[in-house]
Design an enzyme around this catalytic site. Structure first.
Site, short mmCIF file in Angstrom:
data_model
loop_
_atom_site.label_atom_id
_atom_site.label_comp_id
_atom_site.label_asym_id
_atom_site.label_seq_id
_atom_site.Cartn_x
_atom_site.Cartn_y
_atom_site.Cartn_z
N ASN A 79 -13.09 -3.14 2.47
CA ASN A 79 -14.12 -2.07 2.45
C ASN A 79 -14.92 -1.98 1.28
O ASN A 79 -14.48 -1.99 0.21
CB ASN A 79 -13.31 -0.51 2.58
N HIS A 139 -6.96 -5.63 2.07
CA HIS A 139 -5.80 -5.13 2.86
C HIS A 139 -5.53 -6.30 3.65
O HIS A 139 -6.04 -6.96 4.64
CB HIS A 139 -6.49 -4.18 3.80
N HIS A 171 -10.75 -5.13 -3.47
CA HIS A 171 -9.04 -5.58 -3.02
C HIS A 171 -9.36 -5.80 -1.43
O HIS A 171 -10.32 -5.27 -0.70
CB HIS A 171 -8.38 -4.45 -3.16
N ASP A 189 0.88 -1.15 0.05
CA ASP A 189 -0.10 -0.12 0.01
C ASP A 189 0.90 1.27 0.04
O ASP A 189 1.77 1.23 0.72
CB ASP A 189 -1.04 -0.06 1.18
N HIS A 245 -12.23 -1.09 -7.28
CA HIS A 245 -11.77 -2.32 -7.70
C HIS A 245 -11.64 -3.26 -6.60
O HIS A 245 -10.70 -2.82 -5.54
CB HIS A 245 -10.52 -2.16 -8.34
P1 5GP Z 1 -9.82 1.44 0.29
O1 5GP Z 1 -9.75 2.76 1.20
O2 5GP Z 1 -10.33 1.52 -1.18
O3 5GP Z 1 -10.11 0.26 0.89
O4 5GP Z 1 -8.33 1.23 -0.01
C1 5GP Z 1 -7.49 1.61 -1.19
C2 5GP Z 1 -6.14 1.70 -0.85
O5 5GP Z 1 -5.39 2.01 -1.86
C3 5GP Z 1 -5.60 2.79 0.45
O6 5GP Z 1 -5.12 2.26 1.38
C4 5GP Z 1 -4.49 3.46 -0.59
O7 5GP Z 1 -3.34 4.01 0.27
C5 5GP Z 1 -4.13 2.62 -1.59
N1 5GP Z 1 -3.71 3.25 -2.80
C6 5GP Z 1 -4.38 4.01 -3.64
N2 5GP Z 1 -3.82 4.51 -4.78
C7 5GP Z 1 -2.67 3.54 -4.64
C8 5GP Z 1 -1.43 3.46 -5.65
O8 5GP Z 1 -1.37 4.22 -6.57
N3 5GP Z 1 -0.58 2.82 -5.36
C9 5GP Z 1 -0.69 1.84 -4.19
N4 5GP Z 1 0.45 1.00 -3.87
N5 5GP Z 1 -1.68 1.94 -3.35
C10 5GP Z 1 -2.60 2.86 -3.43
ZN ZN Z 2 -10.03 -2.22 -11.90
#
Ligand code: 5GP
Ligand code: ZN
Length: 110
Positions: free
Chosen positions: A83, A98, A96, A28, A94
């Site tokens: 989430n 964690h 995912h 991340d 998309h």
């Molecule tokens: P969400 O909040 O959607 O559950 O998690 C998205 C996660 O993707 C966040 O923890 C954020 O730091 C990570 N993230 C967003 N953009 C990028 C990126 O361009 N590269 C990487 N490695 N992580 C990303």
């Molecule tokens: Zn996608």
């Protein structure tokens, strides 16, 4: 293409920690713990709401590989978080998961 599809395609760089024909795991960009890995299906799936019998094999593969990915990062105790949707804090649409660990984790939500 969404950000994670761009990462899968190699158009946006990432620090990959695991990859196979179906899934990709990478660090991340904004870690909340010493170990913070994102695991994604290589096929775009919007969120957990969009998992169905046609694409659930990606979710199965992710969970088959999570222990291996965690072990490769030196941990066998961790939290897996998804989430789903805006109110739950999903910022990248998309699917995912964690993997968060490497420290004694604090407060639980459930
Ligand atoms: P969400 O909040 O959607 O559950 O998690 C998205 C996660 O993707 C966040 O923890 C954020 O730091 C990570 N993230 C967003 N953009 C990028 C990126 O361009 N590269 C990487 N490695 N992580 C990303
Ligand atoms: Zn996608």
């Amino acid at each position: 293409m969404c950000i994670f599809c761009e990462i899968v395609a190699g158009n946006i760089p990432s620090t990959k920690v695991y990859e196979d024909d179906m899934i990709l795991a990478f660090k991340d960009i904004n870690p909340v713990a010493p170990i913070h890995i994102i695991v994604v299906p290589k096929e775009h799936i919007d969120s957990a709401n969009s998992v169905n019998t046609g694409n659930s094999k990606y979710v199965a593969r992710i969970f088959e590989k999570i222990p291996e990915i965690a072990k490769s990062q030196g941990i066998d105790s961790y939290r897996v978080i998804n989430n789903c949707g805006e109110n739950a804090g999903q910022t990248v649409m998309h699917l995912h998961f964690h993997i968060v660990g490497g420290v004694k984790l604090g407060e639980k939500i459930i």
